[in-house]
Scaffold this motif. Structure first.
Motif, PDB file in Angstrom:
ATOM      1  N   ARG A 195     100.971  99.770 -27.077  1.00 31.63           N
ATOM      2  CA  ARG A 195      99.809 100.480 -26.545  1.00 31.63           C
ATOM      3  C   ARG A 195      99.073  99.662 -25.490  1.00 31.63           C
ATOM      4  N   LYS A 196      99.325  98.353 -25.485  1.00 39.24           N
ATOM      5  CA  LYS A 196      98.633  97.474 -24.542  1.00 39.24           C
ATOM      6  C   LYS A 196      99.471  97.176 -23.308  1.00 39.24           C
ATOM      7  N   ARG A 235      96.578  87.074 -28.022  1.00 39.15           N
ATOM      8  CA  ARG A 235      95.669  86.489 -27.034  1.00 39.15           C
ATOM      9  C   ARG A 235      96.235  86.667 -25.626  1.00 39.15           C
ATOM     10  N   HIS A 236      97.548  86.459 -25.475  1.00 40.11           N
ATOM     11  CA  HIS A 236      98.181  86.653 -24.162  1.00 40.11           C
ATOM     12  C   HIS A 236      98.055  88.107 -23.712  1.00 40.11           C
ATOM     13  N   ARG A 255      94.258  86.029 -34.180  1.00 40.51           N
ATOM     14  CA  ARG A 255      94.296  84.704 -33.579  1.00 40.51           C
ATOM     15  C   ARG A 255      95.691  84.289 -33.127  1.00 40.51           C
ATOM     16  N   LYS A 256      96.663  85.117 -33.344  1.00 36.28           N
ATOM     17  CA  LYS A 256      98.005  84.794 -32.910  1.00 36.28           C
ATOM     18  C   LYS A 256      98.032  84.651 -31.384  1.00 36.28           C
ATOM     19  N   PRO A 257      98.741  83.627 -30.863  1.00 36.43           N
ATOM     20  CA  PRO A 257      98.810  83.460 -29.396  1.00 36.43           C
ATOM     21  C   PRO A 257      99.327  84.696 -28.676  1.00 36.43           C
ATOM     22  N   VAL A 258     100.228  85.430 -29.327  1.00 40.20           N
ATOM     23  CA  VAL A 258     100.797  86.621 -28.694  1.00 40.20           C
ATOM     24  C   VAL A 258      99.704  87.622 -28.346  1.00 40.20           C
ATOM     25  N   GLY A 273      95.632  89.545 -20.469  1.00 40.72           N
ATOM     26  CA  GLY A 273      96.384  90.056 -19.335  1.00 40.72           C
ATOM     27  C   GLY A 273      97.391  89.080 -18.770  1.00 40.72           C
ATOM     28  N   ASP A 274      97.726  88.020 -19.541  1.00 39.54           N
ATOM     29  CA  ASP A 274      98.708  87.048 -19.063  1.00 39.54           C
ATOM     30  C   ASP A 274     100.091  87.671 -18.922  1.00 39.54           C
ATOM     31  N   TRP A 275     100.397  88.618 -19.806  1.00 39.51           N
ATOM     32  CA  TRP A 275     101.716  89.259 -19.794  1.00 39.51           C
ATOM     33  C   TRP A 275     101.607  90.671 -19.239  1.00 39.51           C
ATOM     34  N   ARG A 276     102.603  91.038 -18.425  1.00 35.99           N
ATOM     35  CA  ARG A 276     102.687  92.413 -17.971  1.00 35.99           C
ATOM     36  C   ARG A 276     103.495  93.274 -18.939  1.00 35.99           C
TER      37      ARG A 276
END
Length: 351
Positions: A148-149, A122-123, A117-120, A127-130
C-alpha cells in the motif's frame, strides 16, 4: 480561455509547475498524496500527456533510485537456500538500470505491521525506497502494509493481494514432469510431502496441485495417507516425524517413491532414512524441486532447476515497469523450470 496544460493544473492546486511535472512522472520526491491530487485534477480537466513523453519522463525519474530487497530468512542460517542466485540476477539487472539495491534479512515470523521500529518500515516511511522485491514468504498483513506504500513484486511466492506482482516458476508443470519420470521407471504408488513452515508455503500447495494433476491424468491412485503436511486439519509433522512416517509406510508396503516439495527436504529425508536402514534409491525413490547441488555423499535427486538468476532479473524489470506504470493491471509471470536428471530414481523392487 485558459490553455489546458500543466500550468493550469498547478494554478488550480496552488502548487508549482515543477511539482505537477514530477507528479505526472511518478518522481520519488513527490508524496503519494500530492501525486494523487495532481492525477485527479488532470483527469478532471481532461489533461493527457503523450505516451512517449510520459515514458521518457518516468524513465528519467528512475535513475539512481533505490529499491529494497527483503529476504524472509535470518542472514547465514539457512542451508541450501536459493536466494543467493536470485540476488545475483537482481544485482546484475540493477547495475544495468542504474538502480540502487538495499538488502535486508527479516525472520518472517517476527516481521509484522506492528513492528514499527523495523528498518524496513522506516525506509518506506521516509521515502528512501521506490519499491520492494520480496524473497521467500512473509505474512499477508506485512505484505499488505508494504504494497500500500510502495510498488511491490514477489519472487517465488504468491499473495492474495491485488497490489503485488509475482515472478514465479511453473510449479504445476514441473511436478507433473517429475511424477512422469517416476512412472516411467515403473512406480505406481507415489507419495507427496513437504515441511511445515511458520509463514507462507503457498508454493508447496501449488506443487501439490501438480502432484494431484499428474496422478489423475496418469490414472494412478490418490491416497490421502500418502500426503504429509498438506491438509489444513492434518497434524503438522517435523522433518524427523516425516521421516518416521515415510519409513513406516515403506515397511508397510506403501509408496515406493516420494515427491518432495523442495530439494532441501529431499536431501534431509534421504539422510534421515539412512539412519533408519532405508536406502535411496535401492529401497525408495525420491525427487526434489529447485535443482540444487547435493550435499556430499548423497545421491543427486531428479529435480526441476529453477532459473533463479533469470527470475531475479525479471523481478527488477517488472518492479521498474510498475513504477513507470503504477496503475497497470496486476501481473503474474511464470518462468519454466528445467528437468535435471539424478541418481535417486530406480525401478521399484519386484517391478
Amino acid at each position: 480561455m485558459e490553455s489546458l496544460n500543466q500550468g493550469l493544473i498547478a494554478k488550480r492546486l496552488n502548487i508549482s509547475r515543477t511539482t505537477v511535472s514530477r507528479s505526472l512522472a511518478n518522481h520519488p520526491a513527490i508524496s503519494a498524496e500530492t501525486r494523487a491530487k495532481v492525477l485527479s485534477m488532470a483527469e478532471e480537466l481532461g489533461y493527457r500527456q503523450s505516451p512517449g513523453r510520459r515514458a521518457r519522463r518516468a524513465k528519467a525519474a528512475m535513475r539512481d533510485v533505490a529499491i529494497g530487497v527483503l529476504i524472509g530468512v535470518p542472514e547465514g542460517t539457512v542451508k541450501m537456500a536459493t536466494f543467493p542466485y536470485l540476488l545475483k540476477g537482481i544485482r546484475e539487472c540493477a547495475e544495468v538500470e542504474r538502480v540502487k539495491v538495499d538488502i535486508h534479512y527479516q525472520p518472517p515470523e517476527a516481521f509484522h505491521p506492528e513492528a514499527g521500529r523495523k528498518p524496513v518500515f522506516r525506509h518506506i516511511r521516509s521515502g528512501d525506497w521506490r519499491g520492494a522485491l520480496l524473497i521467500y514468504p512473509f505474512t499477508e498483513a506485512a505484505v499488505d502494509v508494504i504494497a500500500r506504500k510502495i510498488s511491490t513484486v514477489s519472487l517465488l511466492e504468491n499473495y492474495d493481494n491485488p497490489l503485488v506482482d509475482t515472478i514465479d516458476t511453473d510449479e504445476v508443470a514441473g511436478i507433473v514432469a517429475l511424477v512422469r519420470q517416476l512412472v516411467a521407471a515403473g512406480h505406481q504408488r507415489i507419495g507427496y510431502l513437504t515441511w511445515n513452515y511458520p509463514v507462507g508455503g503457498h508454493w508447496a500447495l501449488q506443487r501439490f496441485g501438480g502432484y494431484v494433476e499428474a496422478l489423475f491424468s496418469l490414472g494412478l491412485e490418490f491416497n490421502p495417507q500418502w500426503v504429509l503436511n498438506i491438509h489444513k486439519d492434518a497434524p503438522r509433522r517435523s522433518p524427523v516425524e516425516i521421516c518416521d512416517e515415510v519409513a513406516r509406510l515403506t515397511r508397510a508396503g506403501g509408496p515406493t517413491a516420494w515427491v518432495c516439495a523442495a530439494d532441501h527436504q529431499a536431501y534431509q529425508l534421504i539422510q534421515d532414512l539412512q539412519v533408519r536402514g532405508i536406502r535411496v534409491p535401492e529401497d525408495l525413490s525420491v525427487t526434489g524441486f529447485d535443482g540444487l547441488e547435493p550435499p556430499a555423499h548423497l545421491p543427486r535427486v531428479t529435480s526441476m532447476q529453477v532459473p533463479s538468476e533469470d527470475i531475479g532479473i525479471a523481478g527488477v524489470s517488472r518492479l521498474l515497469n510498475r513504477l513507470v506504470h503504477p496503475n497497470s493491471p496486476r501481473r503474474k509471470i511464470l518462468v519454466e523450470a528445467k528437468l535435471v536428471q539424478g541418481e535417486a530414481i530406480v525401478a521399484p523392487r519386484g517391478a
